[in-house]
Design an enzyme around this catalytic site. Structure first.
Site, short mmCIF file in Angstrom:
data_model
loop_
_atom_site.label_atom_id
_atom_site.label_comp_id
_atom_site.label_asym_id
_atom_site.label_seq_id
_atom_site.Cartn_x
_atom_site.Cartn_y
_atom_site.Cartn_z
N ASP A 153 -40.13 -150.75 18.78
CA ASP A 153 -39.06 -151.38 17.66
C ASP A 153 -38.48 -150.74 16.77
O ASP A 153 -37.50 -151.20 16.17
CB ASP A 153 -40.06 -152.63 16.94
CG ASP A 153 -40.80 -151.76 15.90
OD1 ASP A 153 -41.23 -150.67 16.56
OD2 ASP A 153 -41.26 -152.10 14.81
N ASP A 202 -45.04 -148.48 22.11
CA ASP A 202 -45.12 -147.91 20.83
C ASP A 202 -46.30 -148.53 19.85
O ASP A 202 -46.84 -149.63 20.15
CB ASP A 202 -43.74 -148.21 20.03
CG ASP A 202 -43.78 -147.97 18.61
OD1 ASP A 202 -44.33 -146.88 18.34
OD2 ASP A 202 -43.46 -148.59 17.87
#
Lengths: 716, 30
Positions: free
Chosen positions: A611, A424
């Site tokens: 996250d 990500d």
């Protein structure tokens, strides 16, 4: 949960199942369920411990329940989720009690069985009394599982345990009556205790998997303040209807999804979208439920409620991903499926061989029987129950020391196999907080920082932080005003300044924007004095790690919800060639699934590193989910591995740790089986004496434990 | 070979064959 599909009376029902301990249990329950009249299809998932049944008409719950019960397991129908949790907790508690009680009993039996070592001579009847509850109370599940397995015509580790321990137990009873010589109560009790201990450790680790969903549910606002007839009333979230006008004040959570009708604000959507900067929202902009309102107060119209909100969709995706995760193929079970039938055949061959060729016996064929039992006992590897759990325990301990938290053993097993890794962007590759990257002229910093003192804009914080670092002296600002969507203005001394979005873009500004930076200009009247660029910056060490992964022939991807320009800029900085930008939060998991299947007849093992809450479904969908410790709790709960260490290199460490742990597990299984395999011919030829058997048992257990401890010394 | 030994041999081989069939020759019904 019941889902009606179509106008016909086809009904789908899903319910939890308790008591499964391997993938073959799932197959057995499936078979039993499909035998129920009216059931068209049944699919049981070992990983999520649940069943999905497709039925024609409505098959009664009692019938389904008894079908599962017949297979040797328990179905929980018509009960709330809480009772499933309670059932699981009860089972874990039961297992714990069994481990504690059988440990104490086994220890006494063990000490009493070796008077030459410990100097304590216990009566065989006393040993029998102590060993019986271990064998038939603590070990009862092994008998049930063996029975279930035999009905399914498979042999598993349970079959091996039942065969070996029962042989040892009943042989010892015969020995009490003087039919044969030697006592093996200790062998039976110790094997059962050690294997139960391994199971307990595993069950405990597994019990945490549903925490992610609990955390997600906890993120929702509990109430909403609706505006009706000029009054504002707090109502429970469940009572909000589509079309309701809802007031959100600074610092509060947006209760449901909707569109702003009055007011404006900055909303922190990072938890859901992964966007690092709070988003400027004005009338007409859409807001997402459970995001946090930062500065202004606004009213919005609810457009999506209940299960339709983005957060609910994410919860559903996490649930789905967790339940479709492939069950862990247990190496020990695979080996057992071949090992057990072969051992059984060998034991019969031993009996026949000794009966036909051995010394002539009258009446009971003692020698043939003794050697048959010896083969069965020696074939039951005492250390097998320790082989995997000890290595996993030492491996996870070593990981924790280095800031790598391993939540489930399966992830530690899988991570070394990955050949694709997806990162990500925000908060994973980048720091996730805006930082000042370029200042055209240091002199403008004093003016800009002074102006920003009164601003609530999130980028203002970055500039103020930078100014303080540079020890800038602040000046007094009068007539300060924030112009929503544009910038800020104020008077310093007698001069009026504006700081905000550029109206004209020169080459230098365009270049910075192409690098994914947000540029703001300082103007005095119509004269532009300079600019400041702010951006989310790359974490240290990212480039090195990406290069290292590529050297290991691991394909590196970046997936982000951010725009193409920013995504490309960050990808260029980090050296990542494969970029997926503008991916909606709900599509991230889909992209992971696509990557898993994209290979041309090559199985891809995909790891996802993220996250945010928006990453949770992708973390759960990937073969291995790795969460950054600086991220949200939900991400950490959905992932199998969490990296607490800020050092980006810990990703490489996790891969190395997995490699070392798996190597140790394989060696352990070799030792666990190895000693026994070597001694089976010895037992078959009647060369095995009880002392040698005990020695083999102890030696294999000790070598397994010592080998696992070796992990502590390995450099990762 | 005495009749009892023959019986044990045949019985033992039969049992081994059964075990082989039971665990390995199967799953045609799946």
């Amino acid at each position: 949960m019941i889902i009606k599909t179509g106008p016909t009376s086809l009904v789908k029902k899903s319910f939890p199942i308790v008591g499964m301990h391997c993938a073959s249990c799932a197959r057995l329950i499936e078979k039993s369920l499909t035998r129920v009249p009216g059931v068209l299809n049944a699919s049981v998932n070992y990983g999520s411990e649940s069943a999905v049944v497709e039925m024609e008409g409505n098959v009664s719950d009692t019938k389904l329940e008894s079908a599962v019960k017949n297979a040797g397991y328990r179905a929980i129908l018509n009960k709330s989720n809480l009772s499933k949790e309670e059932e699981k907790a009860k089972e874990l508690k039961n297992l714990k009690t069994k481990v504690i009680v059988s440990s104490i009993l086994s220890l006494i039996v063990f000490v009493g069985s070796f008077p030459e070592w410990f100097g304590i001579n216990l009566n065989p009847i006393f040993l029998l009394v102590l060993a019986t509850p271990v064998q038939f109370w603590a070990g009862w599940d092994f008998y049930l599982a063996t029975w279930s397995g035999l009905r399914n015509r498979t042999a598993s580790m349970d079959t091996l345990i039942v065969m070996g321990t029962s042989a040892a137990f009943f042989y010892s009873i015969l020995s009490m009556f003087g039919v044969v010589e030697g006592m093996y109560f200790d062998t039976a009790a110790v094997i059962i205790t050690l294997i139960l201990l391994g199971r307990f450790l595993e069950a405990k680790a597994k019990s945490h998997t549903s925490d992610a969903i609990k955390k997600l549910l906890g993120l929702q606002a509990k109430t909403a303040r609706i505006v009706k007839d000029g009054r504002e009333i707090d109502i429970p979230l469940a009572d909000v209807k589509v079309g309701d006008l809802i007031r959100v004040r600074p610092g509060e959570k947006v209760p449901v999804d909707g569109v702003i009708t009055r007011g404006s604000s900055f909303i922190d959507e990072s938890m859901v979208t992964g966007e690092s900067l709070p988003v400027d929202k004005i009338v007409g902009a859409s807001v997402i439920g459970s995001t946090i309102n930062k500065s202004g107060s606004f009213i919005f119209k609810a457009t999506k409620i209940g299960s339709e909100t983005m957060l609910s969709q994410i919860i559903e995706m996490v649930k789905e991903a967790q339940s479709t995760k492939a069950p862990i193929a247990r190496m020990a079970d695979l080996v057992s499926s071949y090992f057990v039938p072969i051992v059984l055949m060998l034991s019969i061959l031993t009996f026949v061989g000794w009966y036909v060729l051995g010394p002539i016996t009258i009446g009971f064929p003692v020698n043939a029987f003794i050697n048959l039992v010896a083969v069965l006992i020696i074939a039951c590897p005492c250390a097998m129950g320790l082989a995997t759990p000890t290595a996993i325990m030492v491996g996870t301990g070593k990981g924790a020391e280095k800031g790598i938290l391993v939540k489930d053993a399966a992830s530690l097993e899988t991570v070394h196999k990955i050949n694709t890794i997806v990162f990500d962007k925000t908060g994973t590759l980048t720091k996730g907080i805006p930082m000042v990257t370029d200042v055209s002229d240091p002199k403008i910093l004093t003016i800009v920082a002074s102006l920003e003192q009164g601003s609530e804009h999130p980028l203002g914080g970055a500039i103020l932080g930078y100014a303080m670092e540079k020890k800038v002296k602040f000046q007094k600002v009068t007539n300060f005003r924030a112009i929503t969507g544009f910038g800020i203005e104020g008077i310093i001394g007698s001069k009026k300044y504006f700081f905000g979005k550029p109206d004209k873009k020169g080459e230098s500004i365009k270049k910075l924007e192409d690098e994914g930076k947000t540029v703001m200009i300082l103007k005095q009247g119509v004269k532009t004095l300079g600019f400041i660029a702010v951006a989310d910056t790359l974490k240290e060490g990212v480039k090195g790690v990406v290069k290292h992964l590529e050297n290991k022939k691991i394909e590196v991807w970046m997936v982000t919800g951010d725009n193409q320009r920013t995504a490309k800029a960050i990808a260029k900085l980090s050296g990542i060639k494969n970029v997926l930008a503008e991916v909606l939060p709900e599509d991230k998991a889909q992209k992971i699934k696509e990557l898993k299947n994209v290979a041309f007849k090559v199985t891809k093992c995909v790891a996802f590193v993220g996250d945010g809450i928006n990453d949770a479904p992708a973390l759960a969908a990937a073969d291995v989910g790795i969460a950054m410790g600086t991220g949200t709790d939900v991400a950490m709960e959905s992932a199998g591995i969490t990296l607490l260490n800020k050092d980006f290199k810990s990703i490489l460490m996790a891969i190395n740790l997995s490699k070392s742990t798996m190597k140790i597990i394989k060696q352990n299984l070799f030792w666990a089986f190895g000693y026994n395999v070597i001694l089976i011919p010895a037992a078959a030829f009647g060369l095995l004496n009880p002392m040698l058997a005990s020695f083999a048992m102890a030696a294999s257990s000790i070598s397994v434990v010592l080998n696992s401890l070796r992990l502590n010394k390995i450099k990762i | 070979m005495s009749p009892d030994k023959l019986l044990v041999t045949v019985g033992g081989l039969g049992l081994m064959g059964f075990i082989w069939w039971f665990f390995f020759e199967k799953k045609h019904d799946n």
